[in-house]
Motif scaffolding. Structure first.
Motif, PDB file in Angstrom:
ATOM      1  N   ILE A 244      -6.555   8.437 -11.159  1.00  0.00           N
ATOM      2  CA  ILE A 244      -6.386   7.523 -10.025  1.00  0.00           C
ATOM      3  C   ILE A 244      -6.851   8.148  -8.703  1.00  0.00           C
ATOM      4  O   ILE A 244      -6.762   7.515  -7.665  1.00  0.00           O
ATOM      5  N   SER A 245      -7.356   9.386  -8.701  1.00  0.00           N
ATOM      6  CA  SER A 245      -7.824  10.034  -7.476  1.00  0.00           C
ATOM      7  C   SER A 245      -9.307  10.359  -7.591  1.00  0.00           C
ATOM      8  O   SER A 245      -9.798  10.662  -8.674  1.00  0.00           O
ATOM      9  N   GLN A 246     -10.028  10.296  -6.441  1.00  0.00           N
ATOM     10  CA  GLN A 246     -11.433  10.668  -6.427  1.00  0.00           C
ATOM     11  C   GLN A 246     -11.838  11.037  -5.022  1.00  0.00           C
ATOM     12  O   GLN A 246     -11.142  10.752  -4.062  1.00  0.00           O
ATOM     13  N   GLY A 247     -13.010  11.691  -4.870  1.00  0.00           N
ATOM     14  CA  GLY A 247     -13.515  12.053  -3.554  1.00  0.00           C
ATOM     15  C   GLY A 247     -14.996  11.814  -3.451  1.00  0.00           C
ATOM     16  O   GLY A 247     -15.787  12.434  -4.159  1.00  0.00           O
ATOM     17  N   LEU A 248     -15.392  10.869  -2.588  1.00  0.00           N
ATOM     18  CA  LEU A 248     -16.794  10.529  -2.398  1.00  0.00           C
ATOM     19  C   LEU A 248     -17.063  10.348  -0.910  1.00  0.00           C
ATOM     20  O   LEU A 248     -16.150  10.131  -0.117  1.00  0.00           O
ATOM     21  N   SER A 249     -18.346  10.404  -0.533  1.00  0.00           N
ATOM     22  CA  SER A 249     -18.732  10.196   0.856  1.00  0.00           C
ATOM     23  C   SER A 249     -18.468   8.761   1.278  1.00  0.00           C
ATOM     24  O   SER A 249     -18.933   7.815   0.635  1.00  0.00           O
ATOM     25  N   VAL A 250     -17.721   8.593   2.355  1.00  0.00           N
ATOM     26  CA  VAL A 250     -17.415   7.246   2.854  1.00  0.00           C
ATOM     27  C   VAL A 250     -18.688   6.564   3.342  1.00  0.00           C
ATOM     28  O   VAL A 250     -18.923   5.385   3.070  1.00  0.00           O
ATOM     29  N   LYS A 251     -19.535   7.286   4.089  1.00  0.00           N
ATOM     30  CA  LYS A 251     -20.771   6.695   4.606  1.00  0.00           C
ATOM     31  C   LYS A 251     -21.698   6.268   3.472  1.00  0.00           C
ATOM     32  O   LYS A 251     -22.293   5.187   3.510  1.00  0.00           O
TER      33      LYS A 251
ATOM     34  N   PHE B 240       0.817  -1.210   0.000  1.00  0.00           N
ATOM     35  CA  PHE B 240       0.000   0.000   0.000  1.00  0.00           C
ATOM     36  C   PHE B 240       0.855   1.267   0.000  1.00  0.00           C
ATOM     37  O   PHE B 240       0.420   2.309  -0.488  1.00  0.00           O
ATOM     38  N   SER B 241       2.060   1.172   0.531  1.00  0.00           N
ATOM     39  CA  SER B 241       2.970   2.319   0.442  1.00  0.00           C
ATOM     40  C   SER B 241       3.355   2.587  -1.004  1.00  0.00           C
ATOM     41  O   SER B 241       3.398   3.739  -1.455  1.00  0.00           O
ATOM     42  N   LEU B 242       3.628   1.514  -1.741  1.00  0.00           N
ATOM     43  CA  LEU B 242       3.951   1.673  -3.166  1.00  0.00           C
ATOM     44  C   LEU B 242       2.768   2.247  -3.941  1.00  0.00           C
ATOM     45  O   LEU B 242       2.946   3.049  -4.862  1.00  0.00           O
ATOM     46  N   HIS B 243       1.556   1.832  -3.561  1.00  0.00           N
ATOM     47  CA  HIS B 243       0.370   2.357  -4.220  1.00  0.00           C
ATOM     48  C   HIS B 243       0.230   3.861  -3.964  1.00  0.00           C
ATOM     49  O   HIS B 243      -0.085   4.633  -4.885  1.00  0.00           O
ATOM     50  N   LEU B 244       0.477   4.282  -2.721  1.00  0.00           N
ATOM     51  CA  LEU B 244       0.421   5.706  -2.397  1.00  0.00           C
ATOM     52  C   LEU B 244       1.501   6.479  -3.140  1.00  0.00           C
ATOM     53  O   LEU B 244       1.256   7.577  -3.671  1.00  0.00           O
ATOM     54  N   ILE B 245       2.699   5.910  -3.214  1.00  0.00           N
ATOM     55  CA  ILE B 245       3.800   6.557  -3.927  1.00  0.00           C
ATOM     56  C   ILE B 245       3.439   6.728  -5.406  1.00  0.00           C
ATOM     57  O   ILE B 245       3.723   7.759  -6.024  1.00  0.00           O
ATOM     58  N   GLN B 246       2.791   5.716  -5.986  1.00  0.00           N
ATOM     59  CA  GLN B 246       2.361   5.810  -7.383  1.00  0.00           C
ATOM     60  C   GLN B 246       1.435   7.003  -7.578  1.00  0.00           C
ATOM     61  O   GLN B 246       1.586   7.775  -8.540  1.00  0.00           O
ATOM     62  N   ILE B 247       0.473   7.186  -6.672  1.00  0.00           N
ATOM     63  CA  ILE B 247      -0.463   8.305  -6.769  1.00  0.00           C
ATOM     64  C   ILE B 247       0.268   9.636  -6.666  1.00  0.00           C
ATOM     65  O   ILE B 247       0.046  10.550  -7.466  1.00  0.00           O
ATOM     66  N   LEU B 248       1.172   9.741  -5.691  1.00  0.00           N
ATOM     67  CA  LEU B 248       1.898  10.994  -5.489  1.00  0.00           C
ATOM     68  C   LEU B 248       2.798  11.315  -6.679  1.00  0.00           C
ATOM     69  O   LEU B 248       2.906  12.475  -7.096  1.00  0.00           O
ATOM     70  N   ILE B 249       3.433  10.292  -7.244  1.00  0.00           N
ATOM     71  CA  ILE B 249       4.307  10.505  -8.406  1.00  0.00           C
ATOM     72  C   ILE B 249       3.502  11.002  -9.607  1.00  0.00           C
ATOM     73  O   ILE B 249       3.904  11.944 -10.301  1.00  0.00           O
ATOM     74  N   LEU B 250       2.353  10.384  -9.855  1.00  0.00           N
ATOM     75  CA  LEU B 250       1.542  10.788 -11.000  1.00  0.00           C
ATOM     76  C   LEU B 250       1.004  12.209 -10.826  1.00  0.00           C
ATOM     77  O   LEU B 250       0.962  12.987 -11.788  1.00  0.00           O
TER      78      LEU B 250
END
Length: 449
Positions: free
Chosen positions: A209-216, A172-182
């Protein structure tokens, strides 16, 4: 304090009184016998001999339990214990509808599947306990295959022993790094090349690769889907009328009632023009915002707002406020076909039905299918190409699906359940083919004399 017998007297529910102890935790080695009856653990034997204090519990038959399946009267069976969850439903983190979906049924496997912290969940169950199954009653409803249920529970214990529910922080760290790099790459491209249309289109693909939605909103909707996939009317993901008609039942129902909001004959065609591009920027976003606002979910509002604020801070200097809003919706517009195909390829082509009260394994396998494993397929789908394993073990970190897939496939083969695994392009094509088939069913019912 009112006795349990008095509280429920007059309903014809009481079979007898039990001398078994109240167990706060399920014993991992309490395996049901082939006929569905639970084995007695050494601790239970010791308790029955008087080594520990005992509590008397009401005994119930399945016939009585199955009567309590209404929204205002909900009983569940978990590990042979009977719980009245009616008063708890409104406070349930997964939403009240999830509990109602299993009212009057055995919920042992779904309870284990949907709760990551079982010990904490059991603390909430304790005050809801009203009794247990009578000794002569099977551990599951009689229509279920007790051996299949036992085998799946053994599989669950096996994957737990394999530590398959522990997340790999490196993954999951690599996945986060991928998002930050892009995202950093998108900013650098704007800074160096400017904000012309070619660059804007290019960075929009990087930002999908990024989005924002209500968690609930997502949890309440997604939990219902996971507990009863492809079941009318419990799964909200197949309630897409009147825009689309899916499966076999809904098209025939609309056709016989002569309902024609849209020309459903062409639904497989306008799926490309409406369903794919508008799922994320219109349907999901508007529904998410509506739920957040009406429910006053302030934490979700803050979280989603932070997504937009980050975009305005990062890209506002290049596009301005209005331009940044357009960029956000361009990203969601490009993201939408990806999300729509990945989520629908494993469900729309599969069996859809009304409630049949099947066991957990059969419920999930009949309603889902996998896409062949490859490095690209794993990355492109976020490991949702292992949809069967994702549904059977929804709290399992996705990097472990591939490891447990052979065990699931073997269990399905043992019990004659078809484990569907198809190429990714065929899976995408099956979405449209299924819509076309449903449209034909609607036409036959609509135009029959």
């Amino acid at each position: 304090m009112m006795k349990i017998e008095e509280k429920h007297a007059g309903n014809g529910i009481l079979v007898g009184k039990s001398q078994l102890p109240l167990e706060e935790k399920h014993q991992a080695n309490d395996k049901p016998e082939a006929n569905g009856k639970a084995k007695v653990s050494p601790k239970q034997e010791a308790d029955e001999k008087g080594d520990t204090p005992r509590k008397s519990l009401n005994l119930y038959s399945w016939q009585e339990i199955q009567r309590h399946n209404q929204e205002t009267d909900q009983w569940l069976v978990i590990n042979r214990k009977v719980y009245d969850v009616t008063s708890w439903a409104d406070r349930h983190p997964g939403g009240r509808r999830v509990l109602n979906h299993y009212a009057g049924e055995d919920a042992t496997d779904v309870f284990r599947a949907m709760h990551l912290e079982l010990d904490i969940a059991r603390l909430y169950l304790k005050p809801l306990l009203i009794g247990e199954l009578a000794p002569g009653e099977p551990s599951q409803e009689r229509n279920k295959n007790a051996q299949l249920v036992e085998d799946f529970q053994e599989l669950r214990r096996t994957v737990e022993a394999m530590n398959m529910f522990s997340a790999n922080l490196g993954f999951f760290s690599l996945h986060l790094i991928q998002i930050l790099i892009l995202e950093a790459l998108a900013w650098l491209m704007l800074w160096h090349f400017g904000n012309g249309w070619p660059i804007t289109i290019c960075i929009s693909f990087l930002l999908t690769i990024s989005q924002g939605l209500s968690v609930k909103w997502w949890n309440h909707r997604h939990f219902q889907h996971h507990t009863k996939p492809n079941i009318y009317p419990k799964d909200p993901d197949i309630d897409v009328g009147p825009l689309f008609l899916v499966g076999d039942l809904q098209p025939i129902k609309y056709g016989k009632k002569k309902i024609k909001y849209i020309d459903y004959e062409k639904q497989h065609l306008y799926f490309y023009m409406v369903g794919l591009p508008l799922l994320m920027p219109v349907y999901f976003n508007l529904q998410s915002m509506q739920v957040m606002y009406l429910g006053r979910y302030w934490r979700d509002i803050v979280w989603v707002s932070s997504f937009y604020i980050r975009y305005f801070i990062t890209f506002g200097p290049f596009y301005g406020i209005f331009g940044t809003v357009l960029l956000i919706y361009l990203v969601k517009f490009l993201e939408s076909p990806w999300i729509a195909c990945v989520t629908q390829m494993s469900h729309i082509p599969m069996k859809m039905s009304r409630e049949e009260n099947r066991d957990w394994l059969s419920t999930q396998v009949l309603a889902t299918c996998n896409v062949e494993q490859s490095f690209f397929n794993d990355w492109f789908t976020g490991h949702l190409n292992f949809q069967i394993e994702h549904h059977l073990f929804p709290t399992m970190p996705r990097h472990n699906y591939q490891k447990v897939a052979p065990l699931v496939r073997s269990l399905c083969a043992k019990h004659g359940l078809q484990y569907v695994n198809k190429p990714i392009l065929k899976a995408f094509g099956d979405i449209v083919r299924s819509l076309k088939k449903s449209a034909a069913l609607w036409m036959d019912a609509y135009y029959e004399t």
